[in-house]
Design a protein around this motif. Structure first.
Motif, short mmCIF file in Angstrom:
data_model
loop_
_atom_site.label_atom_id
_atom_site.label_comp_id
_atom_site.label_asym_id
_atom_site.label_seq_id
_atom_site.Cartn_x
_atom_site.Cartn_y
_atom_site.Cartn_z
N GLY A 70 0.76 -1.24 0.00
CA GLY A 70 0.00 0.00 0.00
C GLY A 70 0.79 1.29 0.00
N VAL A 71 2.14 1.23 0.02
CA VAL A 71 2.93 2.45 0.09
C VAL A 71 3.17 3.02 -1.32
CG1 VAL A 71 4.09 1.64 2.16
CG2 VAL A 71 5.20 1.33 -0.07
N SER A 72 3.45 4.32 -1.36
CA SER A 72 3.85 4.95 -2.62
C SER A 72 5.37 4.85 -2.74
CB SER A 72 3.41 6.41 -2.64
OG SER A 72 3.92 7.10 -1.51
N VAL A 73 5.84 4.63 -3.97
CA VAL A 73 7.25 4.32 -4.22
C VAL A 73 7.84 5.29 -5.22
CG1 VAL A 73 8.86 2.54 -5.03
CG2 VAL A 73 6.77 1.87 -3.80
N LEU A 74 9.08 5.69 -4.97
CA LEU A 74 9.85 6.48 -5.93
C LEU A 74 11.23 5.83 -6.08
CD1 LEU A 74 10.09 10.23 -6.49
CD2 LEU A 74 12.22 9.02 -6.05
N GLU A 75 11.64 5.59 -7.33
CA GLU A 75 12.98 5.05 -7.57
C GLU A 75 13.87 6.15 -8.13
OE1 GLU A 75 15.48 1.38 -9.62
OE2 GLU A 75 13.31 1.47 -9.94
N LEU A 76 15.00 6.37 -7.48
CA LEU A 76 15.99 7.35 -7.92
C LEU A 76 17.02 6.69 -8.85
CD1 LEU A 76 16.72 9.13 -4.53
CD2 LEU A 76 15.45 10.10 -6.45
N GLY A 77 17.48 7.44 -9.86
CA GLY A 77 18.49 6.90 -10.77
C GLY A 77 18.07 5.55 -11.31
N LEU A 92 1.69 -1.34 -6.28
CA LEU A 92 2.01 -0.09 -5.61
C LEU A 92 2.03 1.08 -6.59
CD1 LEU A 92 4.87 -1.35 -3.24
CD2 LEU A 92 2.39 -1.32 -2.86
N ASP A 93 1.83 2.27 -6.06
CA ASP A 93 1.88 3.50 -6.85
C ASP A 93 3.35 3.89 -7.02
OD1 ASP A 93 1.35 5.91 -8.12
OD2 ASP A 93 0.94 6.97 -6.25
N VAL A 94 3.88 3.83 -8.24
CA VAL A 94 5.32 3.95 -8.47
C VAL A 94 5.64 5.12 -9.40
CG1 VAL A 94 7.38 2.81 -9.40
CG2 VAL A 94 5.68 1.49 -8.10
N THR A 95 6.65 5.91 -8.99
CA THR A 95 7.23 6.95 -9.84
C THR A 95 8.68 6.57 -10.12
OG1 THR A 95 5.82 8.68 -8.90
CG2 THR A 95 7.81 9.39 -10.06
N LEU A 96 9.03 6.49 -11.39
CA LEU A 96 10.39 6.15 -11.81
C LEU A 96 11.10 7.41 -12.25
CD1 LEU A 96 9.37 3.10 -14.02
CD2 LEU A 96 10.24 3.00 -11.68
N THR A 97 12.31 7.63 -11.73
CA THR A 97 13.03 8.85 -12.07
C THR A 97 14.46 8.56 -12.48
OG1 THR A 97 13.98 9.37 -9.87
CG2 THR A 97 11.70 10.04 -10.26
N ASP A 98 14.99 9.45 -13.31
CA ASP A 98 16.41 9.45 -13.64
C ASP A 98 16.77 10.87 -14.05
OD1 ASP A 98 19.09 8.65 -14.45
OD2 ASP A 98 18.30 6.62 -14.59
N ASN A 108 13.35 4.97 -22.62
CA ASN A 108 13.40 3.52 -22.45
C ASN A 108 12.57 3.07 -21.25
OD1 ASN A 108 14.83 0.97 -23.46
ND2 ASN A 108 15.28 0.89 -21.26
N MET A 109 12.55 3.88 -20.20
CA MET A 109 11.73 3.57 -19.03
C MET A 109 10.25 3.51 -19.42
SD MET A 109 13.93 5.98 -16.45
CE MET A 109 12.76 6.14 -15.12
N ARG A 110 9.82 4.42 -20.27
CA ARG A 110 8.42 4.40 -20.73
C ARG A 110 8.14 3.15 -21.56
NH1 ARG A 110 10.10 9.86 -21.66
NH2 ARG A 110 9.19 11.25 -20.09
N ARG A 111 9.10 2.78 -22.42
CA ARG A 111 8.92 1.58 -23.24
C ARG A 111 8.84 0.32 -22.37
NH1 ARG A 111 12.86 4.08 -26.78
NH2 ARG A 111 14.48 2.74 -25.88
N VAL A 112 9.66 0.27 -21.33
CA VAL A 112 9.65 -0.90 -20.45
C VAL A 112 8.33 -0.97 -19.68
CG1 VAL A 112 10.72 -1.91 -18.40
CG2 VAL A 112 12.15 -1.06 -20.25
N CYS A 113 7.81 0.16 -19.26
CA CYS A 113 6.51 0.17 -18.57
C CYS A 113 5.42 -0.36 -19.51
CB CYS A 113 6.16 1.58 -18.11
SG CYS A 113 7.13 2.16 -16.71
N ASP A 114 5.45 0.08 -20.77
CA ASP A 114 4.46 -0.40 -21.74
C ASP A 114 4.63 -1.90 -21.98
OD1 ASP A 114 3.45 2.15 -22.01
OD2 ASP A 114 4.60 2.62 -23.83
N LEU A 115 5.88 -2.35 -22.08
CA LEU A 115 6.16 -3.76 -22.33
C LEU A 115 5.58 -4.65 -21.24
CD1 LEU A 115 7.66 -5.93 -24.02
CD2 LEU A 115 9.70 -5.43 -22.65
N LYS A 121 4.51 6.43 -13.33
CA LYS A 121 4.86 7.78 -13.74
C LYS A 121 6.36 7.84 -13.98
CE LYS A 121 4.50 12.65 -12.37
NZ LYS A 121 4.04 13.60 -11.32
N VAL A 122 6.78 8.40 -15.10
CA VAL A 122 8.20 8.54 -15.43
C VAL A 122 8.54 10.03 -15.38
CG1 VAL A 122 9.97 8.23 -17.21
CG2 VAL A 122 8.22 6.47 -16.87
#
Length: 229
Positions: A70-77, A92-98, A108-115, A121-122
């Protein structure tokens, strides 16, 4: 290219080798509960390769899934963003960042999410840069795989981590990193930014043997929070 957990399919275009690796997670080797597909590129400078630290952090997210429910997640780099994608697969609610300047990585992060049919969120987020977007981020779980590799970027990284922790009381930063000679610098910067390590373990202590055998290095996992927490 070899993969950690499954078979690859590759293609070459313009001198660049791309491949899709499969990464399985589950309590039984022959019956994975979920699988993540990652588009990788041999051009390492683009951050499009799944490094051991990413595999290990993703495994930790899987194993601790009940704790993180149930937590919100953010990945750095995030790069190839395997840990974040596992979190997203768990619902989980995930935001991917770089880095905001790494446009190819972000695409590429968007393509991987679609795949993987995941709605993450990117976001471009450069450590130490205070863009408007960072002020709205309030993750409870901050992930960072192999983000402690360039000592010149440590200060900006910890500044960003500290802000995110302050912006979301009760949050935690979990990172996997190679235990190199810069460990004392990491400890110094944690104190400088008012952070403390509440958990430090050998990353291979929880890895399934069939995954650990394909990885190398002296890798640790740390859970970091604000000293005031």
């Amino acid at each position: 290219m070899d993969t950690e957990d499954g078979a690859d399919s590759g293609s070459s275009s313009g001198g660049n080798m791309t491949t899709v690796s499969q990464h399985d997670f589950g309590d039984k080797f022959d019956k994975p509960a979920l699988t993540i597909s990652i588009i990788e590129n041999m051009k390492e400078e683009y951050g499009l390769f799944v490094w051991p630290c990413s595999v290990i952090l993703a495994e930790y997210v899987w194993q601790q899934r009940l704790q993180f429910s149930g937590v919100s997640v953010l990945e750095l780099g995030a790069g190839t963003c395997l840990p974040g994608l596992v979190a997203a697969k768990l619902g989980l609610d995930v935001t991917l960042t770089d880095d905001s300047n790494k446009l190819e990585v972000l695409e590429n992060m968007r393509r991987v999410c679609d795949l993987n049919q995941l709605n993450c969120k990117v976001l471009g987020l450069t450590w130490g840069a205070w863009d408007e977007s960072i002020f709205t981020l309030k993750p409870k779980l901050i992930l960072g795989a192999d983000v402690l590799y360039d000592a010149s970027a440590f200060d900006d990284l910890f500044a960003t981590v500290t802000f995110l922790l302050q912006n979301s009381p009760g949050s935690v930063f979990i990172t996997t990193y190679h235990n190199r000679s810069g460990h004392h610098l990491i400890e110094f910067l944690m104190l400088k930014w008012g952070l403390k390590c509440v958990k430090l373990i050998d990353a291979f202590s929880f890895m399934p043997p069939y995954k650990a055998s394909g990885l190398g290095g002296n890798i640790q996992l740390a859970e970091i929070v604000l000293i005031s927490e």
